[in-house]
Motif scaffolding. Structure first.
Motif, PDB file in Angstrom:
ATOM      1  N   ARG A 101     -19.026 -72.504 -34.832  1.00 41.52           N
ATOM      2  CA  ARG A 101     -17.589 -72.743 -34.855  1.00 41.52           C
ATOM      3  C   ARG A 101     -17.085 -72.992 -33.446  1.00 41.52           C
ATOM      4  O   ARG A 101     -17.638 -72.478 -32.478  1.00 41.52           O
ATOM      5  CB  ARG A 101     -16.839 -71.514 -35.398  1.00 41.52           C
ATOM      6  N   LEU A 138     -13.933 -66.536 -25.857  1.00 41.51           N
ATOM      7  CA  LEU A 138     -12.767 -65.827 -26.374  1.00 41.51           C
ATOM      8  C   LEU A 138     -12.756 -65.984 -27.896  1.00 41.51           C
ATOM      9  O   LEU A 138     -12.253 -66.966 -28.424  1.00 41.51           O
ATOM     10  CB  LEU A 138     -11.486 -66.422 -25.775  1.00 41.51           C
ATOM     11  N   TYR A 139     -13.342 -65.006 -28.585  1.00 43.94           N
ATOM     12  CA  TYR A 139     -13.368 -65.072 -30.036  1.00 43.94           C
ATOM     13  C   TYR A 139     -12.013 -64.682 -30.594  1.00 43.94           C
ATOM     14  O   TYR A 139     -11.468 -63.643 -30.215  1.00 43.94           O
ATOM     15  CB  TYR A 139     -14.434 -64.123 -30.596  1.00 43.94           C
ATOM     16  N   GLU A 140     -11.480 -65.501 -31.458  1.00 42.44           N
ATOM     17  CA  GLU A 140     -10.265 -65.133 -32.174  1.00 42.44           C
ATOM     18  C   GLU A 140     -10.663 -64.687 -33.572  1.00 42.44           C
ATOM     19  O   GLU A 140     -11.359 -65.402 -34.292  1.00 42.44           O
ATOM     20  CB  GLU A 140      -9.319 -66.321 -32.269  1.00 42.44           C
ATOM     21  N   GLU A 144     -14.168 -63.659 -39.870  1.00 41.97           N
ATOM     22  CA  GLU A 144     -13.648 -64.861 -39.210  1.00 41.97           C
ATOM     23  C   GLU A 144     -12.189 -65.104 -39.627  1.00 41.97           C
ATOM     24  O   GLU A 144     -11.708 -64.553 -40.615  1.00 41.97           O
ATOM     25  CB  GLU A 144     -14.504 -66.085 -39.578  1.00 41.97           C
ATOM     26  N   LEU A 145     -11.504 -65.957 -38.846  1.00 31.61           N
ATOM     27  CA  LEU A 145     -10.123 -66.320 -39.172  1.00 31.61           C
ATOM     28  C   LEU A 145     -10.034 -66.877 -40.596  1.00 31.61           C
ATOM     29  O   LEU A 145     -10.934 -67.584 -41.054  1.00 31.61           O
ATOM     30  CB  LEU A 145      -9.607 -67.371 -38.177  1.00 31.61           C
ATOM     31  N   ARG A 174     -14.829 -72.396 -30.309  1.00 27.53           N
ATOM     32  CA  ARG A 174     -14.153 -71.224 -29.727  1.00 27.53           C
ATOM     33  C   ARG A 174     -13.551 -71.620 -28.385  1.00 27.53           C
ATOM     34  O   ARG A 174     -13.900 -72.651 -27.822  1.00 27.53           O
ATOM     35  CB  ARG A 174     -15.178 -70.097 -29.478  1.00 27.53           C
ATOM     36  N   HIS A 175     -12.704 -70.765 -27.823  1.00 21.43           N
ATOM     37  CA  HIS A 175     -12.234 -70.945 -26.454  1.00 21.43           C
ATOM     38  C   HIS A 175     -13.263 -70.348 -25.495  1.00 21.43           C
ATOM     39  O   HIS A 175     -13.555 -69.156 -25.566  1.00 21.43           O
ATOM     40  CB  HIS A 175     -10.872 -70.269 -26.249  1.00 21.43           C
ATOM     41  N   LYS A 206     -11.362 -55.746 -33.627  1.00 17.81           N
ATOM     42  CA  LYS A 206     -11.996 -56.704 -34.517  1.00 17.81           C
ATOM     43  C   LYS A 206     -12.519 -55.999 -35.767  1.00 17.81           C
ATOM     44  O   LYS A 206     -12.831 -54.808 -35.738  1.00 17.81           O
ATOM     45  CB  LYS A 206     -13.139 -57.419 -33.792  1.00 17.81           C
ATOM     46  N   MET A 228     -10.065 -81.905 -24.350  1.00 13.73           N
ATOM     47  CA  MET A 228     -10.210 -80.666 -23.570  1.00 13.73           C
ATOM     48  C   MET A 228      -8.843 -80.021 -23.330  1.00 13.73           C
ATOM     49  O   MET A 228      -7.925 -80.650 -22.826  1.00 13.73           O
ATOM     50  CB  MET A 228     -10.898 -80.981 -22.222  1.00 13.73           C
ATOM     51  N   THR A 229      -8.702 -78.749 -23.736  1.00 11.56           N
ATOM     52  CA  THR A 229      -7.439 -78.024 -23.583  1.00 11.56           C
ATOM     53  C   THR A 229      -7.531 -77.095 -22.378  1.00 11.56           C
ATOM     54  O   THR A 229      -8.456 -76.304 -22.282  1.00 11.56           O
ATOM     55  CB  THR A 229      -7.172 -77.158 -24.833  1.00 11.56           C
ATOM     56  N   GLU A 230      -6.581 -77.185 -21.484  1.00 12.60           N
ATOM     57  CA  GLU A 230      -6.543 -76.267 -20.332  1.00 12.60           C
ATOM     58  C   GLU A 230      -5.460 -75.223 -20.567  1.00 12.60           C
ATOM     59  O   GLU A 230      -4.309 -75.551 -20.839  1.00 12.60           O
ATOM     60  CB  GLU A 230      -6.243 -77.044 -19.035  1.00 12.60           C
ATOM     61  N   ILE A 231      -5.794 -73.962 -20.455  1.00 12.71           N
ATOM     62  CA  ILE A 231      -4.841 -72.881 -20.677  1.00 12.71           C
ATOM     63  C   ILE A 231      -4.899 -71.962 -19.470  1.00 12.71           C
ATOM     64  O   ILE A 231      -5.969 -71.704 -18.924  1.00 12.71           O
ATOM     65  CB  ILE A 231      -5.202 -72.076 -21.942  1.00 12.71           C
ATOM     66  N   SER A 232      -3.771 -71.446 -19.076  1.00  9.83           N
ATOM     67  CA  SER A 232      -3.733 -70.520 -17.934  1.00  9.83           C
ATOM     68  C   SER A 232      -2.861 -69.318 -18.289  1.00  9.83           C
ATOM     69  O   SER A 232      -1.723 -69.471 -18.736  1.00  9.83           O
ATOM     70  CB  SER A 232      -3.192 -71.288 -16.711  1.00  9.83           C
ATOM     71  N   PHE A 233      -3.419 -68.126 -18.116  1.00  7.50           N
ATOM     72  CA  PHE A 233      -2.735 -66.902 -18.525  1.00  7.50           C
ATOM     73  C   PHE A 233      -2.467 -65.978 -17.341  1.00  7.50           C
ATOM     74  O   PHE A 233      -3.247 -65.934 -16.386  1.00  7.50           O
ATOM     75  CB  PHE A 233      -3.603 -66.125 -19.523  1.00  7.50           C
ATOM     76  N   ASP A 257     -13.819 -71.548 -18.462  1.00  7.76           N
ATOM     77  CA  ASP A 257     -14.395 -72.578 -17.597  1.00  7.76           C
ATOM     78  C   ASP A 257     -15.106 -71.982 -16.392  1.00  7.76           C
ATOM     79  O   ASP A 257     -15.978 -72.611 -15.796  1.00  7.76           O
ATOM     80  CB  ASP A 257     -13.289 -73.527 -17.099  1.00  7.76           C
ATOM     81  N   ILE A 305      -6.803 -67.753 -15.711  1.00  8.17           N
ATOM     82  CA  ILE A 305      -7.928 -68.002 -16.598  1.00  8.17           C
ATOM     83  C   ILE A 305      -7.774 -69.406 -17.172  1.00  8.17           C
ATOM     84  O   ILE A 305      -6.660 -69.822 -17.486  1.00  8.17           O
ATOM     85  CB  ILE A 305      -7.953 -66.992 -17.765  1.00  8.17           C
ATOM     86  N   SER A 306      -8.875 -70.117 -17.317  1.00  4.84           N
ATOM     87  CA  SER A 306      -8.812 -71.458 -17.890  1.00  4.84           C
ATOM     88  C   SER A 306      -9.904 -71.613 -18.947  1.00  4.84           C
ATOM     89  O   SER A 306     -11.075 -71.317 -18.702  1.00  4.84           O
ATOM     90  CB  SER A 306      -8.962 -72.467 -16.753  1.00  4.84           C
ATOM     91  N   PHE A 307      -9.520 -72.049 -20.141  1.00  7.91           N
ATOM     92  CA  PHE A 307     -10.451 -72.125 -21.270  1.00  7.91           C
ATOM     93  C   PHE A 307     -10.620 -73.551 -21.776  1.00  7.91           C
ATOM     94  O   PHE A 307      -9.691 -74.355 -21.719  1.00  7.91           O
ATOM     95  CB  PHE A 307      -9.920 -71.289 -22.442  1.00  7.91           C
ATOM     96  N   THR A 308     -11.790 -73.863 -22.286  1.00  7.74           N
ATOM     97  CA  THR A 308     -12.030 -75.118 -22.987  1.00  7.74           C
ATOM     98  C   THR A 308     -12.465 -74.817 -24.418  1.00  7.74           C
ATOM     99  O   THR A 308     -13.257 -73.900 -24.650  1.00  7.74           O
ATOM    100  CB  THR A 308     -13.131 -75.926 -22.273  1.00  7.74           C
TER     101      THR A 308
END
Lengths: 187, 187
Positions: free
Chosen positions: B16, B28-30, A68-69, B18-19, A33, A1-6, B22, B4-7
């Motif tokens: 696929r 969050l589609y890249e 898609e990427l 994605r982020h 997009k 599990m990745t936690e990211i904060s922006f 939480d 913001i916090s993403f998993t």
């Protein structure tokens, strides 16, 4: 599990507010997009899919969706056609480049033919059908750009030079031909 | 300040990872990014910018950059030309659609002319210069797609039909003509 904060802020050397990672300073750029799709012909008929999902569930559309990427546009158009209609495409050429700035979309629409005469609905389609040009359900099309693409494909079929079409003059994809104003145009 | 916090996970009805937020479940589609640029001519010469920033600082490129949210592609090409070379463009038509899947880029490259004969370097350029076709510094170009665009523009100038060019056959934008393998191609 990745936690990211922006944090939303204007990065150094930039002139717009972006999401910047609180841990490493990574800038999360949000950009338009790319939708890739195709007008698919088979023996003079045109293949359409009836949408099983919102927005515009129940309305007819061409096979299309988000690139898609790490995917090339023509590969994306083939993947979407396979996912939505279980078809294999022979792509002929780029038919049109449309832009819907309100929802930050650029659409690359190809002309294609069925490589095999087999089709069936994928999970995002209620129904897949070949229509003679005169039988296209114009009152039940999902998006303005589906109208544009079918019209432009007819012009191409009629001998227009192989130059990609653009948005009809003054159109930004916000309005159906009948005057209905759209709030979303996700494919 | 927004936190913001993403998993990283595969959303329902998706195939696929994605982020996913939480807090609210927002996905969050890249997706690939769109580069808009232009080959700019003025009285038979071609305008190039020498990059003041990495990657490829010091190398020559055409005015180009990422399309921003809510921006139409031709508007983006005009904005980038203004930012990088302080020029005003008359856009003629779409010259090429390139794809660099490794770095998830689709490039829309236009043919354009200077609306006024004024130019000067913006903050991301060391130098802006008009080159006669014979004097283009081919050994000092920034990216494979700059080579492609200049070659395709020359073909267009020589009378090729106004159909947009694509990647040269088999090319995916990873290699300079001299054989140097690139690791990044951000513009």
């Amino acid at each position: 599990m990745t936690e990211i904060s922006f944090t939303q802020t204007v990065p150094e050397d930039d002139d717009r507010s972006r999401h910047v990672c609180d841990n490493c300073g990574f800038v999360l750029y949000e950009n338009p997009k790319i939708v890739v799709g195709s007008v698919v012909r088979h023996e003079g008929q045109i293949l359409l899919c009836r949408r099983a999902i919102n927005p515009r569930k129940g309305f007819w559309t061409i096979p299309a969706g988000y690139l898609e990427l790490n995917e090339a546009p023509e590969d994306g158009a083939r993947r979407e056609a396979s996912e939505e209609a279980n078809i294999t495409l022979d792509i002929e050429r780029l038919l049109a480049v449309y832009s819907v700035p309100r929802i930050s979309q650029v659409q690359l629409i190809y002309r294609a033919r069925l490589a095999r005469p087999d089709y069936s609905p994928g999970p995002e389609s209620l129904e897949v059908k070949l229509f003679s040009p005169d039988d296209i359900p114009y009152d039940e099309l999902a998006f303005p750009s589906v109208h544009w693409a079918l019209g432009h494909d007819a012009e191409a079929e009629g001998g227009a030079p192989p130059v990609p079409f653009k948005n009809p003059e003054g159109e930004t994809g916000n309005m159906m031909p009948g005057g209905e104003r759209l709030r979303t145009e996700n494919m």
